[in-house]
Each structure stands twice: as structure tokens, then as C-alpha cells.
Design a protein around this motif. Structure first.
Motif, PDB file in Angstrom:
ATOM      1  N   TYR A 122       0.852  -1.190   0.000  1.00 28.88           N
ATOM      2  CA  TYR A 122       0.000   0.000   0.000  1.00 28.88           C
ATOM      3  C   TYR A 122       0.887   1.238   0.000  1.00 28.88           C
ATOM      4  O   TYR A 122       2.111   1.164   0.186  1.00 28.88           O
ATOM      5  N   PHE A 123       0.289   2.397  -0.211  1.00 29.83           N
ATOM      6  CA  PHE A 123       1.012   3.658  -0.056  1.00 29.83           C
ATOM      7  C   PHE A 123       0.035   4.752   0.332  1.00 29.83           C
ATOM      8  O   PHE A 123      -1.180   4.659   0.093  1.00 29.83           O
ATOM      9  N   MET A 336       3.461  -0.916  -5.139  1.00 26.78           N
ATOM     10  CA  MET A 336       2.771   0.242  -4.583  1.00 26.78           C
ATOM     11  C   MET A 336       3.749   1.368  -4.252  1.00 26.78           C
ATOM     12  O   MET A 336       3.457   2.546  -4.491  1.00 26.78           O
ATOM     13  N   SER A 337       4.902   1.038  -3.715  1.00 24.35           N
ATOM     14  CA  SER A 337       5.888   2.074  -3.385  1.00 24.35           C
ATOM     15  C   SER A 337       6.405   2.748  -4.653  1.00 24.35           C
ATOM     16  O   SER A 337       6.646   3.966  -4.669  1.00 24.35           O
ATOM     17  N   GLU A 338       6.547   1.981  -5.733  1.00 25.29           N
ATOM     18  CA  GLU A 338       6.992   2.559  -7.000  1.00 25.29           C
ATOM     19  C   GLU A 338       5.906   3.443  -7.610  1.00 25.29           C
ATOM     20  O   GLU A 338       6.206   4.487  -8.204  1.00 25.29           O
ATOM     21  N   ILE A 339       4.647   3.035  -7.468  1.00 25.37           N
ATOM     22  CA  ILE A 339       3.548   3.861  -7.978  1.00 25.37           C
ATOM     23  C   ILE A 339       3.466   5.176  -7.204  1.00 25.37           C
ATOM     24  O   ILE A 339       3.226   6.241  -7.787  1.00 25.37           O
ATOM     25  N   LYS A 340       3.681   5.123  -5.895  1.00 21.74           N
ATOM     26  CA  LYS A 340       3.694   6.359  -5.097  1.00 21.74           C
ATOM     27  C   LYS A 340       4.764   7.314  -5.608  1.00 21.74           C
ATOM     28  O   LYS A 340       4.507   8.514  -5.797  1.00 21.74           O
ATOM     29  N   GLN A 341       5.958   6.790  -5.847  1.00 18.74           N
ATOM     30  CA  GLN A 341       7.048   7.637  -6.342  1.00 18.74           C
ATOM     31  C   GLN A 341       6.725   8.174  -7.730  1.00 18.74           C
ATOM     32  O   GLN A 341       7.001   9.348  -8.041  1.00 18.74           O
ATOM     33  N   LEU A 342       6.120   7.327  -8.560  1.00 19.02           N
ATOM     34  CA  LEU A 342       5.730   7.760  -9.904  1.00 19.02           C
ATOM     35  C   LEU A 342       4.702   8.892  -9.840  1.00 19.02           C
ATOM     36  O   LEU A 342       4.809   9.880 -10.579  1.00 19.02           O
ATOM     37  N   LEU A 343       3.721   8.756  -8.972  1.00 19.92           N
ATOM     38  CA  LEU A 343       2.705   9.799  -8.815  1.00 19.92           C
ATOM     39  C   LEU A 343       3.336  11.115  -8.370  1.00 19.92           C
ATOM     40  O   LEU A 343       2.990  12.192  -8.881  1.00 19.92           O
ATOM     41  N   ASP A 344       4.234  11.034  -7.424  1.00 26.43           N
ATOM     42  CA  ASP A 344       4.895  12.241  -6.913  1.00 26.43           C
ATOM     43  C   ASP A 344       5.736  12.889  -8.009  1.00 26.43           C
ATOM     44  O   ASP A 344       5.672  14.106  -8.226  1.00 26.43           O
ATOM     45  N   ILE A 360      -3.202  17.516  -1.631  1.00 23.05           N
ATOM     46  CA  ILE A 360      -3.210  16.286  -2.434  1.00 23.05           C
ATOM     47  C   ILE A 360      -3.149  15.085  -1.500  1.00 23.05           C
ATOM     48  O   ILE A 360      -2.306  15.022  -0.604  1.00 23.05           O
ATOM     49  N   LEU A 361      -4.050  14.135  -1.729  1.00 21.57           N
ATOM     50  CA  LEU A 361      -4.059  12.885  -0.972  1.00 21.57           C
ATOM     51  C   LEU A 361      -4.435  11.750  -1.917  1.00 21.57           C
ATOM     52  O   LEU A 361      -5.468  11.822  -2.594  1.00 21.57           O
ATOM     53  N   VAL A 362      -3.590  10.728  -1.990  1.00 17.01           N
ATOM     54  CA  VAL A 362      -3.872   9.525  -2.772  1.00 17.01           C
ATOM     55  C   VAL A 362      -3.511   8.313  -1.917  1.00 17.01           C
ATOM     56  O   VAL A 362      -2.394   8.240  -1.389  1.00 17.01           O
ATOM     57  N   LEU A 363      -4.456   7.389  -1.748  1.00 19.08           N
ATOM     58  CA  LEU A 363      -4.209   6.131  -1.036  1.00 19.08           C
ATOM     59  C   LEU A 363      -4.294   4.985  -2.032  1.00 19.08           C
ATOM     60  O   LEU A 363      -5.259   4.894  -2.801  1.00 19.08           O
TER      61      LEU A 363
END
Length: 367
Positions: A122-123, A336-344, A360-363
Motif C-alpha cells: 500500500y502507499f 505500490m511504493s513505486e507507484i507512489k514515487q511515480l505519482l509524486d 493532495i491525498l492519494v491512497l
């Protein structure tokens, strides 16, 4: 001081007598550009009164462009400087108070690693626009379910943060009272608590309600069953995205996907069109509890509107939900951790040198 008195007291070398450490460079720039320059310095009057001076330095040149002399005109700007210093001091005090409020708000949020007890992947991407935020996430549990919510309160900064504290407090109170409760019922009770606490009311004028205090929040909430793959979802204006890699053996979802890229599908579960709080055309009495059957590998996303509403890119337009959905689908193979970094990274690249316009909030959760 007269000029002669000033010379006797301070001497004739401005570089040695001025408190402005950049004076030499200022004079050189003034002479080189043949244009006026302004600088400030701290000085003392004949009566030992300390004052701030603003000096306008003007070069006088001949018709041939040769420098004849420099004319300096001093203005007493002490009161302006004192007012500036007072404003800066007040700003710092306010900033310190908000920083402390941010620590209180952070303490009320579940720790980022709280979900580790329940799931491996998760992230939480939480990027306040200001020091404190109007977006918040909330996590709770009972004997059968894990409850997770992502909320977007009216406003941002301090007003939004006050509303978020109300939301967190009411949600905790609701869970403390009920041992078993659906997501829709939670949002119903939360809405009633917000309306009551803010004394929200409206007067009927035909089919339109007027004079309504429109403070409140939008929210997506899910409840994961601990013993099976059943998921509850309820939304107040905010949807739930489910991204699924389809290989033929996974049960299908009884709805059309919003996005399909290769074998990856994104399903959007739409929210009820009403906020947590009173609003115009408030005809729906209760929130819907959607039942969804999950499969291993499913990715769930809840979010505020700050990410998709950010202006940027070459044309300065909003990022929009279409690009957000495609980003989730095309990168579903990442962790999930890679997607978080990609989003940022994507947000920062899109925003460029523009200001962040909202919290901004994305879960993200992978089953």
C-alpha cells in the motif's frame, strides 16, 4: 547633521561609515549603468537617535556621458522599517503556531505504517498545499472489518484543518459506539454529526435551499472483510478506482471498465452525489453501500481532487482524471511504493514552476 558636522563626526569615506555592506557594489553599479540606485542603511542622528535611511544615489553625467558627480538624497524610513519588522515578527509567530497545529494534526492521523498489520502492499501520498491540510485519511477496525477513508474537507490550510479534526473526531466516536456498521451507515452518521455541530440549516424557496452553510467534506470509504475478499465502498462525491489485471480466471465485475489497456482494466465505482454536510438539492437521505468481490492482485485507489485539478504542462491546464486513470492502468505492474514515487514525480513534473493549488491525498492498496 549639517554636511560639515557629518564629516567631522563620521569622516569622508562612505565605505567606512555606512552600515550597508553592499554599498561599494551599489555605487559601482550606479556608475557603470549611469542610472539611479537605492539602498538602505542604519544610522545615528546628532541626538544619538538610531534611524533607518533610504538613500537614492543618482549619477550626474556630462553631455559626453562622463561622470561629473553622484547626488545622494536620504529619506528617513524608520517607521516603515519598524512596521516591516513588526509584520515579520507577527508572521513568524503565526507560522510557529500553525507549525505546532500541524504536529497536532499529524498526531491524530494514523501512522503511515499502521496498515502494515493488515496488508503488505500500500502507499499514502499526502502533500498538503500549506503547513496544515484539509485532506485527511482515517483507518479503524472492528472484529470483522478494516475501515479506510480518504477525505477532502472544504477549503485548505487552517480552515480545512479545523474541518479535518471534526471529521476524525466524529469517525472515532461512531466506531466507538458501533461494533458492526456498514460504510454507508458511517457516512450517514458522520453527515448528521457535521450538520448538527456546524448548525447548518437552509430555508426552502421553491425547489432551492438557500442560506446554507456549505462547509463539509467529500469522502471515499472502504471496509475490507478480514475473512474473505468482500469489500464495502461508500462515497460522498469521491469515487473508488479498482484496477484489475484480467487473465480469464479472475471473476468479472458486473460493470463496464472506464479504461482498458492491454489486459489491465480500471473500474470506477461512482459516489453518491452529495457531500458530508448540508447542500443544495439534498434529496438523498442515505449513502449507498456498494458490495464488491475482490481478487488477489487488485489495486484500489482513493483520493482527493487535488491531484487531478493541478494546473501544469505546456498549456497550463488541469491534469484531469483521464490522465490519472491511464497512469494507474499503464503502471499497474509496478509495486505500490513505486507507484507512489511515480505519482509524486509525475505531479512535480506536471506542476513545474507553478504553485500547488490544493491539498493532495492519494491512497493505494493492493490486495
Amino acid at each position: 547633521f549639517t554636511l560639515e558636522e557629518f564629516k567631522l563626526t563620521h569622516g569622508t569615506n562612505l565605505y567606512e561609515t555606512s552600515s550597508n555592506t553592499n554599498l561599494k557594489q551599489t555605487i559601482e553599479d550606479c556608475i557603470k549603468s549611469r542610472s539611479s540606485a537605492i539602498y538602505t542603511s542604519y544610522s545615528t542622528t546628532k541626538n544619538n537617535q538610531q534611524i533607518w535611511l533610504q538613500t537614492t544615489l543618482t549619477p550626474i553625467v556630462s553631455t559626453e556621458g562622463k561622470l561629473i558627480k553622484l547626488v545622494a538624497i536620504d529619506s528617513d524610513v524608520t517607521k516603515i522599517k519598524e512596521a516591516e519588522e513588526e509584520i515579520l515578527m507577527q508572521k513568524q509567530e503565526i507560522t510557529d503556531s500553525i507549525q505546532y497545529a500541524s504536529r497536532i494534526q499529524s498526531a491524530l492521523l494514523p501512522p503511515a505504517d499502521f496498515l502494515c498489520k493488515y496488508m503488505d502492499s500500500y502507499f499514502i501520498l499526502n502533500k498538503p498545499r500549506d503547513i496544515v491540510s484539509g485532506d485527511f485519511y482515517w483507518i479503524s477496525e472492528n472484529s470483522t472489518h478494516i475501515y479506510i477513508a480518504a477525505a477532502d474537507c472544504t477549503g485548505h490550510g487552517v480552515p480545512g484543518a479545523f474541518m479535518s479534526l471534526l471529521g476524525i473526531t466524529f469517525l472515532n466516536e461512531i466506531m466507538a459506539i458501533h461494533s458492526e456498521i456498514s460504510t454507508g451507515n458511517i457516512l450517514d452518521q458522520l453527515k448528521n454529526s457535521v450538520i448538527k455541530s456546524l448548525h447548518q440549516s437552509g430555508t426552502d424557496d421553491g425547489d432551492i435551499k438557500r442560506d446554507i452553510v456549505r462547509d463539509g467534506m467529500d469522502m471515499a470509504m472502504i471496509a475490507l472483510n478480514k475473512s474473505n475478499n468482500q469489500l464495502q465502498y461508500s462515497g460522498a462525491n469521491n469515487p473508488l478506482y479498482l484496477v484489475r489485471e484480467y487473465n480469464g480466471s479472475i471473476p468479472s465485475i458486473d460493470k463496464e471498465p472506464s479504461v482498458i489497456i492491454n489486459n489491465t482494466q480500471l473500474f470506477e465505482f461512482k459516489a453518491d452525489k452529495m457531500p458530508i454536510g448540508l447542500h443544495y438539492n439534498d434529496t438523498e437521505d442515505t449513502f449507498t453501500t456498494n458490495q464488491i468481490e475482490l481478487s488477489a492482485g487488485d489495486s484500489l485507489y482513493m483520493f482527493s481532487d487535488g491531484y487531478v485539478d493541478q494546473f501544469g504542462g505546456e498549456l497550463g491546464k488541469k491534469f484531469k482524471s483521464k490522465a490519472f486513470k491511464e497512469l494507474m492502468v499503464t503502471n499497474n505492474h509496478l509495486s505500490m511504493s513505486e507507484i507512489k514515487q511515480l505519482l509524486d514525480d509525475t505531479h512535480n513534473k506536471w506542476k513545474g514552476d507553478k504553485e500547488q493549488i490544493d491539498d493532495i491525498l492519494v491512497l493505494g492498496i493492493r490486495i
